[in-house]
Design an enzyme around this catalytic site. Structure first.
Site, PDB file in Angstrom:
ATOM      1  N   HIS A  44       0.842  -1.207   0.000  1.00  0.00           N
ATOM      2  CA  HIS A  44       0.000   0.000   0.000  1.00  0.00           C
ATOM      3  C   HIS A  44       0.882   1.263   0.000  1.00  0.00           C
ATOM      4  O   HIS A  44       0.892   2.039   0.964  1.00  0.00           O
ATOM      5  CB  HIS A  44      -0.870  -0.052   1.257  1.00  0.00           C
ATOM      6  CG  HIS A  44      -2.039   0.871   1.270  1.00  0.00           C
ATOM      7  ND1 HIS A  44      -1.923   2.207   0.993  1.00  0.00           N
ATOM      8  CD2 HIS A  44      -3.341   0.644   1.526  1.00  0.00           C
ATOM      9  CE1 HIS A  44      -3.125   2.760   1.101  1.00  0.00           C
ATOM     10  NE2 HIS A  44      -4.005   1.833   1.419  1.00  0.00           N
ATOM     11  N   GLU A  74      -0.593   1.104  -5.544  1.00  0.00           N
ATOM     12  CA  GLU A  74      -0.354  -0.096  -4.749  1.00  0.00           C
ATOM     13  C   GLU A  74      -0.304  -1.345  -5.636  1.00  0.00           C
ATOM     14  O   GLU A  74      -1.290  -1.677  -6.284  1.00  0.00           O
ATOM     15  CB  GLU A  74      -1.483  -0.248  -3.720  1.00  0.00           C
ATOM     16  CG  GLU A  74      -1.774   1.056  -2.988  1.00  0.00           C
ATOM     17  CD  GLU A  74      -3.103   1.034  -2.222  1.00  0.00           C
ATOM     18  OE1 GLU A  74      -3.555  -0.050  -1.821  1.00  0.00           O
ATOM     19  OE2 GLU A  74      -3.687   2.112  -2.033  1.00  0.00           O
TER      20      GLU A  74
END
Ligand SMILES: O=P(O)(O)OC[C@H]1O[C@H](O)[C@H](O)[C@@H](O)[C@@H]1O
Length: 296
Positions: free
Chosen positions: A167, A271
């Site tokens: 992330h 991500e």
């Protein structure tokens, strides 16, 4: 700063949390908290920070750190029975002193290996035995490489499935000056519209409002171009077909206690992920997912 010795050092970070600092010979660096196996800093040889970490980030377990590179495992987002983004980002990892060899990873000598394994309590949340090995490495050109190896060690013969994301919060000068290349014309699931599927239109991806999209079957290379800073990030990935693009924009920013009201202007999450098709491992099987970040 050229000519320094590469080093890997365990020390204390914010609130006394353990962190590992990697430094290469040219002066690039990265920091990894054992809490979450969470990269919180990646700097060039000019000490320029490339990742965004919120000024309001709370370095207090079990709340995941806001910014850097949280690891989402074994569940991305809130789709499933587990807490948002799974538990890996809320756990204390340990340094793995004797990892199995990496066949194709000989160039970097500046790295740390972490490992996460379930405790008895964890079985109540996710009834599977696994070994999650994470290597964080600084390449010779200052690139940052994250490699995850996840193995099913269930003794009961059962497979398990998971979704996954690195992330990554990139630091940008001004979100309205940023363009993402590599995702145009692709299909995506829109998290702001109950994961309805759309096809991206237009030549380049720019930002004028909140975005939360899961692009599907994405190319191995994605570029994030920051016009104002004259800086380009390149993300290369392997084993991770999807790519999430997220910026909360102003209204959601205000609702997040660990994120400044205006900070959305200075970050963009891109991500590398495996979400649409969960990864399934039988006992003894291992999955590998890698993401390399470069800065030009
Ligand atoms: O606030 P967090 O749990 O860290 O999640 C932050 C964000 O992560 C991802 O990018 C999701 O797609 C978003 O829907 C979510 O809001």
């Amino acid at each position: 700063m050229a000519g320094e010795k590469p080093s890997v050092e365990l020390c204390k970070g914010v609130n006394g949390l353990d962190k590992v600092v990697l430094r290469d010979a040219r002066g690039s660096s990265a920091e990894v908290y054992l809490f979450g196996g969470h990269v919180t800093s990646w700097r060039t040889d000019h000490r320029e920070e490339l990742l965004f970490v919120s000024n309001k980030a709370i370095f207090k377990p079990p709340k995941a750190i806001r910014g850097g590179i949280p690891i989402c495992f074994p569940q991305f987002s809130s789709h499933g029975n587990l807490e948002q983004h799974g538990f890996a980002r809320n756990k204390f990892w340990i340094i793995d002193t004797d990892p199995p060899p990496f066949p194709s990873d000989s160039s970097s000598k500046t790295f740390v290996d972490l490992i996460l394994k379930p405790t008895d309590d964890d079985f109540k949340i996710w009834p599977h035995s696994y070994e999650f090995r994470l290597r964080v490495a600084l390449g010779l050109g200052g690139d940052l490489m994250l490699t995850s190896r996840i193995r099913n060690t269930n003794a009961d013969g059962k497979p398990f499935s998971f979704t996954f994301a690195y992330h990554t919060y990139f630091s940008v000068s001004d979100i309205s000056e940023v363009r993402v290349e590599g995702l145009e014309t692709l299909d995506y699931l829109d998290n702001l519209k109950e994961r309805e599927r759309f096809t991206e239109q237009g030549d380049a991806i720019t930002f004028e409002s909140g975005v939360d999209k899961i692009y599907l079957s994405t190319p191995a290379k994605i570029a994030i171009i920051d016009h104002e800073k004259k800086r380009t990030f390149v993300l290369r990935k392997d084993g991770l077909p999807d790519a999430v693009v997220w910026n909360p924009w102003d209204r959601k920013a205000k609702a997040m206690p660990d994120f400044g009201d205006d900070e959305y202007k200075h970050m963009l999450c891109v991500e590398a992920a495996a979400i649409e098709k969960p990864i399934t491992l039988k006992p003894g099987e291992e999955w590998k997912g890698r993401c390399v970040l470069y800065r030009h």
